[in-house]
Scaffold this motif. Structure first.
Motif, PDB file in Angstrom:
ATOM      1  N   ILE A 191       4.877  13.754  -6.539  1.00 40.55           N
ATOM      2  CA  ILE A 191       3.519  14.276  -6.686  1.00 40.55           C
ATOM      3  C   ILE A 191       2.573  13.166  -7.138  1.00 40.55           C
ATOM      4  N   ALA A 192       2.989  12.411  -8.162  1.00 43.94           N
ATOM      5  CA  ALA A 192       2.142  11.320  -8.662  1.00 43.94           C
ATOM      6  C   ALA A 192       1.911  10.278  -7.570  1.00 43.94           C
ATOM      7  N   MET A 193       2.951   9.949  -6.819  1.00 45.40           N
ATOM      8  CA  MET A 193       2.833   8.984  -5.727  1.00 45.40           C
ATOM      9  C   MET A 193       1.846   9.469  -4.673  1.00 45.40           C
ATOM     10  N   THR A 194       1.940  10.743  -4.328  1.00 44.86           N
ATOM     11  CA  THR A 194       1.058  11.299  -3.298  1.00 44.86           C
ATOM     12  C   THR A 194      -0.395  11.266  -3.741  1.00 44.86           C
ATOM     13  N   ILE A 195      -0.660  11.733  -4.959  1.00 44.02           N
ATOM     14  CA  ILE A 195      -2.038  11.768  -5.461  1.00 44.02           C
ATOM     15  C   ILE A 195      -2.626  10.364  -5.536  1.00 44.02           C
ATOM     16  N   GLU A 196      -1.849   9.416  -6.062  1.00 45.35           N
ATOM     17  CA  GLU A 196      -2.355   8.044  -6.179  1.00 45.35           C
ATOM     18  C   GLU A 196      -2.588   7.427  -4.809  1.00 45.35           C
ATOM     19  N   SER A 197      -1.690   7.689  -3.860  1.00 41.08           N
ATOM     20  CA  SER A 197      -1.865   7.156  -2.506  1.00 41.08           C
ATOM     21  C   SER A 197      -3.140   7.693  -1.863  1.00 41.08           C
ATOM     22  N   LEU A 198      -3.377   8.971  -2.021  1.00 44.38           N
ATOM     23  CA  LEU A 198      -4.577   9.582  -1.455  1.00 44.38           C
ATOM     24  C   LEU A 198      -5.840   9.033  -2.106  1.00 44.38           C
ATOM     25  N   GLU A 205     -10.629   3.356  -0.943  1.00 49.30           N
ATOM     26  CA  GLU A 205     -10.558   2.712   0.374  1.00 49.30           C
ATOM     27  C   GLU A 205      -9.849   1.358   0.307  1.00 49.30           C
ATOM     28  N   ASP A 206      -8.658   1.373  -0.268  1.00 51.61           N
ATOM     29  CA  ASP A 206      -7.829   0.171  -0.344  1.00 51.61           C
ATOM     30  C   ASP A 206      -7.648  -0.418   1.058  1.00 51.61           C
ATOM     31  N   ALA A 207      -7.932  -1.707   1.206  1.00 49.82           N
ATOM     32  CA  ALA A 207      -7.950  -2.341   2.532  1.00 49.82           C
ATOM     33  C   ALA A 207      -6.592  -2.269   3.229  1.00 49.82           C
ATOM     34  N   LEU A 208      -5.518  -2.544   2.497  1.00 48.60           N
ATOM     35  CA  LEU A 208      -4.194  -2.521   3.105  1.00 48.60           C
ATOM     36  C   LEU A 208      -3.814  -1.118   3.549  1.00 48.60           C
ATOM     37  N   LEU A 209      -4.074  -0.117   2.705  1.00 49.60           N
ATOM     38  CA  LEU A 209      -3.760   1.260   3.079  1.00 49.60           C
ATOM     39  C   LEU A 209      -4.609   1.711   4.270  1.00 49.60           C
ATOM     40  N   CYS A 210      -5.863   1.284   4.318  1.00 54.37           N
ATOM     41  CA  CYS A 210      -6.724   1.651   5.451  1.00 54.37           C
ATOM     42  C   CYS A 210      -6.193   1.062   6.752  1.00 54.37           C
ATOM     43  N   ALA A 216      -5.718  10.371   8.426  1.00 55.15           N
ATOM     44  CA  ALA A 216      -5.059  11.242   7.440  1.00 55.15           C
ATOM     45  C   ALA A 216      -3.665  11.622   7.911  1.00 55.15           C
ATOM     46  N   ASP A 217      -3.525  11.863   9.216  1.00 55.50           N
ATOM     47  CA  ASP A 217      -2.224  12.282   9.737  1.00 55.50           C
ATOM     48  C   ASP A 217      -1.182  11.163   9.638  1.00 55.50           C
ATOM     49  N   SER A 218      -1.607   9.914   9.830  1.00 58.60           N
ATOM     50  CA  SER A 218      -0.648   8.818   9.718  1.00 58.60           C
ATOM     51  C   SER A 218      -0.182   8.639   8.278  1.00 58.60           C
ATOM     52  N   LEU A 219      -1.080   8.841   7.321  1.00 57.29           N
ATOM     53  CA  LEU A 219      -0.679   8.784   5.917  1.00 57.29           C
ATOM     54  C   LEU A 219       0.229   9.956   5.570  1.00 57.29           C
ATOM     55  N   ALA A 220      -0.080  11.128   6.106  1.00 56.91           N
ATOM     56  CA  ALA A 220       0.758  12.305   5.862  1.00 56.91           C
ATOM     57  C   ALA A 220       2.182  12.073   6.351  1.00 56.91           C
ATOM     58  N   LYS A 221       2.314  11.423   7.515  1.00 56.83           N
ATOM     59  CA  LYS A 221       3.640  11.128   8.062  1.00 56.83           C
ATOM     60  C   LYS A 221       4.402  10.187   7.135  1.00 56.83           C
ATOM     61  N   ALA A 222       3.746   9.143   6.647  1.00 56.40           N
ATOM     62  CA  ALA A 222       4.407   8.193   5.753  1.00 56.40           C
ATOM     63  C   ALA A 222       4.820   8.866   4.447  1.00 56.40           C
TER      64      ALA A 222
END
Length: 241
Positions: A191-198, A205-210, A216-222
């Motif tokens: 849960i903590a990982m998911t919230i922080e990632s989002l 708008e972290d450049a690497l995550l972007c 949103a769907d690609s992040l959901a898959k990961a």
């Protein structure tokens, strides 16, 4: 107040193939409903303007003066509804999570555990992307509001309990005390990982995550891959004695 526990939003917001509904639009629609008292419509008008500006600048509130200039209202009107902008923000966050929590996903046929995880994460990621400003405001308020922090703890605990109950049914036996404690810890980490990632992806708008997760769907898959990998050990069916 409500809080951003990890949970799926409703199909009308984040259903498969749909465009998530911006909360500012929900408020704006309420402000135009003639069946509502004028005072209530005025309140929703001000809240919708604050929500719209949060989308452009997540976590950053308008000043009272800027809000009134855009709304075309007097200073007295604002103070008839709110003590200050902090109270306005608290009301807005409360309404937002009340709206999200009131949604129920459409029930579908039997699904594998990965499909269920992916569906929930996809719904949540789409809702977060569409309303990042609201979640950013929550993060800002939660740093100084102990009530919000207690609410977060309770809601996340309830979410963990629901997941454990589902997994116990899938595998055909309840959890022992030690095993349950370990599983609870794993779920709280997820849960903590998911919230922080989002938050890092859609608020900061972290450049690497972007670059890595452009949608949103690609992040959901990961995220779902991580959830499934961590949970699969606890979903193994019981072996006959």
């Amino acid at each position: 107040m409500r809080q951003n526990a990890v949970m799926p939003a409703g199909e009308d917001e984040c259903g498969e193939g749909s465009t998530p509904l911006l909360f500012e639009e929900v408020l704006a629609m309420r402000s135009r409903e003639r069946t509502r008292p004028k005072r209530e419509r005025t309140r929703y008008l001000m809240l919708s303007i604050v929500a719209r500006h949060l989308r452009a600048s997540p976590g950053r509130l308008l000043t009272v003066e800027a809000l009134l200039d855009e709304a075309g209202l007097s200073r007295g009107t604002f103070y008839n509804h709110f003590k200050d902008m902090d109270e306005c923000a608290s009301v807005l966050i409360d309404l937002f999570f009340e709206h999200v929590m009131s949604r129920r996903p459409t029930k579908r046929g039997p699904r594998g555990s990965y499909d269920a995880i992916l569906e929930a994460n996809t719904a949540y990621c789409r809702a977060y992307e569409a309303n990042a400003g609201m979640f950013g405001l929550f993060s800002q308020l939660a740093t100084r509001d102990t009530e919000l922090l207690r609410m977060r703890e309770r809601l996340n605990s309830e979410w963990v309990d629901r997941i454990i109950a589902v997994v116990a049914r899938r595998r055909g036996r309840p959890f022992g005390e030690d095993e349950r404690r370990r599983f609870e810890g794993v779920l709280r980490i997820l849960i903590a990982m998911t919230i922080e990632s989002l938050r890092e992806r859609f608020v900061h708008e972290d450049a690497l995550l972007c670059r890595s997760f452009p949608t949103a769907d690609s992040l959901a898959k990961a995220l779902s891959d991580q959830w499934y990998g961590a949970m699969v050990e606890y979903e193994r069916p019981s072996t006959p004695g």
